[in-house]
Design an enzyme around this catalytic site. Structure first.
Site, mmCIF file in Angstrom:
data_model
loop_
_atom_site.group_PDB
_atom_site.id
_atom_site.type_symbol
_atom_site.label_atom_id
_atom_site.label_comp_id
_atom_site.label_asym_id
_atom_site.label_seq_id
_atom_site.Cartn_x
_atom_site.Cartn_y
_atom_site.Cartn_z
ATOM 1 N N GLU A 177 0.794 -1.233 0.000
ATOM 2 C CA GLU A 177 0.000 0.000 0.000
ATOM 3 C C GLU A 177 0.827 1.284 0.000
ATOM 4 O O GLU A 177 0.528 2.219 0.723
ATOM 5 C CB GLU A 177 -0.937 0.001 1.217
ATOM 6 C CG GLU A 177 -1.958 -1.104 1.182
ATOM 7 C CD GLU A 177 -2.912 -1.066 2.365
ATOM 8 O OE1 GLU A 177 -4.132 -1.123 2.117
ATOM 9 O OE2 GLU A 177 -2.445 -0.984 3.522
ATOM 10 N N ASN A 178 1.830 1.319 -0.844
ATOM 11 C CA ASN A 178 2.511 2.592 -1.059
ATOM 12 C C ASN A 178 1.720 3.339 -2.120
ATOM 13 O O ASN A 178 1.647 2.902 -3.263
ATOM 14 C CB ASN A 178 3.944 2.302 -1.527
ATOM 15 C CG ASN A 178 4.620 3.528 -2.093
ATOM 16 O OD1 ASN A 178 4.231 4.662 -1.783
ATOM 17 N ND2 ASN A 178 5.622 3.300 -2.923
#
Ligand code: ACM
Length: 687
Positions: free
Chosen positions: A328-329
């Site tokens: 989840e960057n």
């Protein structure tokens, strides 16, 4: 069981003895499925008789026994004494007694290594006068101890272990539980009691999610600003970390740390803003979600930092694997940083995924330098990385399939998110290698197992056990037992039994609920609260976040929804009984259903004074009203079915509408009996 003694027979009570013997024989032929084992062993044959547990029970080792097995033997005896009240004669904390005189003998060949694919098998033979536990490694001995504790049973003559032969070995090598201590810090005691729970169901790896946007939770000597500025003072000292690792190792459990990078890293960047991809300063994040702060993958200082950081962590954590997160960057800080854009162009990195793959490659090289293999969430998957990394699939099973087809090892967590409050059956039937998985046999071998994930946005140390247990035992079975073990009803039967036994380990999944109810009521008079709680479940998935109340790290998690267990046993049984009634039309079942519904209906009046005197409870007034309404509908439906009156369409439509309204969440919880009542309503039409 000891055989009937000759003096017993001589007393002329032959008939009694015969009856007794026959019942013992019948018990011996019982379906092994009636045992309360979870996970179910790979092979089991129940034989005749019972090994009686008496104060003479003594454990002895055949040959050498190391410290781990001796400590496990001591814990075994302590738990058995705790359950039976027996004053065992053996001084079990000292050296184990001479094997010849012991009624419980164990033996293993070598100390087990805490690494995937170590031999954890064991063979257990229980006969009327002896228990024999043989394993290749002491890890197998530990598993055998847990099996015996689960086998302990009781009859009119006392406690016993049924005679049997078990040959047991795990299906998967990697059987884990992730505990997130970043969103809500969990003191060492919480971790330890959960390690005990894990050992009880033969899980073998604690995945310790130690860092995230909301906290950096361990002492770092080389960069002390990390815990000093990133933790609100809530972190583990390195001595505590070593203590937890040793505690886990004593129970045959690996401890794999996760340091979530390059995103999910606000707490690190509070301490070291110069390593971020956008200018600071940063503040520890209080909310839940995906946030922008991310390490700068183009700055050599980032890698100098991680080199020193992982050098320290590689020596602190003995496990062969370090998890680097990688999930989840959102890439926003990378997109808005001109230098990062130029770096991407110069290095022909076409998108942020490629840039993160570059970062992962650099981090992997650092880990390899310190003798560690890299694990990451499925976003890190990128062909080109060395084949000894492990991909943890959380966004779906496909990632596991894709990586296995390219020769990478993987573990499954998609479907094992226990924070989402799904029923145990949902997790139980989620097989890492189901029949539909389109993999060749060689590729299937790359699927190492799975992990239950206990994300801690909506739990505190008070409630976390109730989200982990007992449902995680169902996942443990999926990861240990043969794939053919699939009987959901039997799983629930055994889960109910283990849920109670897990309490002896200090787990608080049941007992904290009572305390929470007393706090909510402001008194010890919690009967009506207990009753409504029987049928309440927390909202599933992430729905609690969509109810107009913003949860943060500081929000109280002390409401009814927090006290509610993820899966209501009363509602599950009510649904099952309803199905049974609709199948059989059995009057007795209908009466039982009606009695239950009357109790739930009557609760509204009983609960109201409590709600009035405790404002924190006001949010459950509509829920209680709904329980009244739905229970009343259920009673009317049962009456109509029993009276065989022709279905009244208007009433059915009205009742359905009322059930729909009752399904709308109140107090972030739901009434788990509604589907069963809807079935009863529907059934009034077809009688
Ligand atoms: C994850 O749940 N973001 C791994």
């Amino acid at each position: 069981m000891r055989c009937p003694s000759s003096s017993f027979l001589r007393r002329g009570t032959f008939i009694v003895a015969l009856l007794w013997f026959c019942s013992a024989f019948a018990a011996a032929l019982e379906n092994p499925g009636n045992l309360n084992l979870i996970p179910v062993p790979s092979k089991i044959a129940v034989t005749e008789g019972k090994f009686r547990i008496t104060e003479d029970l003594a454990i002895g080792a055949i040959g050498e026994a190391g410290a781990r097995s001796k400590k496990a033997a001591a814990r075994f005896m302590e738990r058995l004494a705790g359950r039976t009240g027996l004053f065992f004669k053996q001084d079990y904390l000292a050296e184990l007694g001479p094997s010849g005189s012991s009624s419980f003998l164990f033996k293993y060949e070598t100390p087990g290594q805490l690494e995937p694919f170590e031999d954890e098998s064991y063979a257990l033979t229980v006969s009327p006068d002896r228990i024999l536990l043989i394993a290749k490694t002491d890890l197998g001995v530990l598993h055998g101890f847990e099996t015996i504790l689960q086998l302990m049973d009781v009859d009119s003559q006392g406690y016993f272990i049924p005679c049997l032969q078990i040959d047991d070995t795990p299906r998967f090598a990697w059987r884990g539980l992730l505990i997130d201590v970043a969103r809500h810090f969990m003191p060492v005691d919480v971790i330890k009691r959960n390690l005990d729970g894990m050992a009880a169901v033969k899980l073998n790896i604690l995945h310790w999610h130690l860092t995230d946007d909301q906290g950096f939770r361990l002492e770092c000597k080389i960069f002390p600003r990390l815990h000093q500025f990133g933790s609100d003072g809530l972190y583990y000292s390195q001595d505590q970390v070593r203590d937890v690792i040793a505690y886990a190792a004593d129970r045959g459990i690996r401890v794999m740390p996760e340091f979530d990078i390059p995103g999910h890293s606000t707490s690190w960047l509070v301490a070291y803003p110069a390593l971020a991809s956008a200018p600071g300063p940063f503040k520890i994040e209080r909310k839940w979600g995906v946030f922008d702060p991310v390490f700068n993958p183009t700055d050599e200082n980032t890698y100098r930092f991680f080199d020193l950081f992982f050098e320290e962590m590689a020596s602190l954590f003995p496990d062969g694997y370090i998890h680097i997160g990688g999930d989840e960057n959102n890439g926003k800080q990378w997109d808005s940083n001109l230098e990062i854009q130029q770096f991407k162009k110069a290095h022909n990195l076409l998108d942020n995924h490629a840039l993160q793959a570059y970062f992962n490659g650099r981090i992997q090289a650092i880990l390899a330098k310190y003798g560690k293999k890299m694990v990451g969430w499925d976003e890190i998957f990128q062909p080109g990385l060395p084949k000894d990394i492990v991909i943890q699939s959380w966004r779906g099973r496909q990632a596991l399939i894709d990586s296995a087809q390219r020769g990478y090892q993987g573990i499954l967590s998609s479907g094992y998110y226990i924070d989402l409050c799904q029923p145990a059956a949902y997790h139980y039937l989620n097989d890492p290698i189901s029949d539909e998985v389109p993999l060749k046999d060689e590729e299937k071998k790359l699927i190492l197992g799975g992990e239950a994930t206990m994300w801690s946005e909506l739990v505190t140390q008070e409630t976390i056990d109730s989200r982990i247990w007992p449902r995680t035992a169902a996942i443990a079975e999926r990861l240990w037992s043969p794939a053919s073990v699939q009987d959901v009803d039997d799983m629930y039967r055994r889960l109910d039994a283990i849920a109670v036994r897990l309490e002896e380990l200090g787990l608080t999944h049941f007992k904290n609920q009572e305390m929470m109810l007393r706090r909510l009521a402001g008194s010890a008079d919690i009967g009506p609260l207990r009753t409504i709680l029987e049928v309440i479940e927390p909202l599933k998935q992430y729905k609690r976040h969509d109810q107009g109340l913003t949860y943060t790290e500081l929000s109280p998690l002390t409401r009814i929804v927090d006290a509610a267990l993820p899966e209501s046993k009363a509602a599950r049984l009510f649904r099952k009984m309803t199905d049974e009634f609709l199948r059989t039309n059995d009057r007795k079942i209908a009466d039982a259903l009606k009695t239950q519904l009357q109790r739930w209906r009557a609760n509204h009046q009983l609960l109201r004074p409590l709600i009035k005197s405790s404002p924190v409870l006001s949010e459950i007034e509509p829920l209680s009203q709904d329980l009244y309404t739905v229970a009343d509908i259920g009673i009317q439906a049962l009456d109509a079915i029993l009276a065989k009156t022709a279905g009244d369409r208007a009433w059915v439509n009205e009742s359905r509408a009322a059930c729909e309204l009752a399904k709308k969440s109140k107090g972030h919880a739901e009434l788990a009996l509604i589907p069963a009542v809807e079935k009863l309503v529907q059934a009034t039409l077809s009688r």
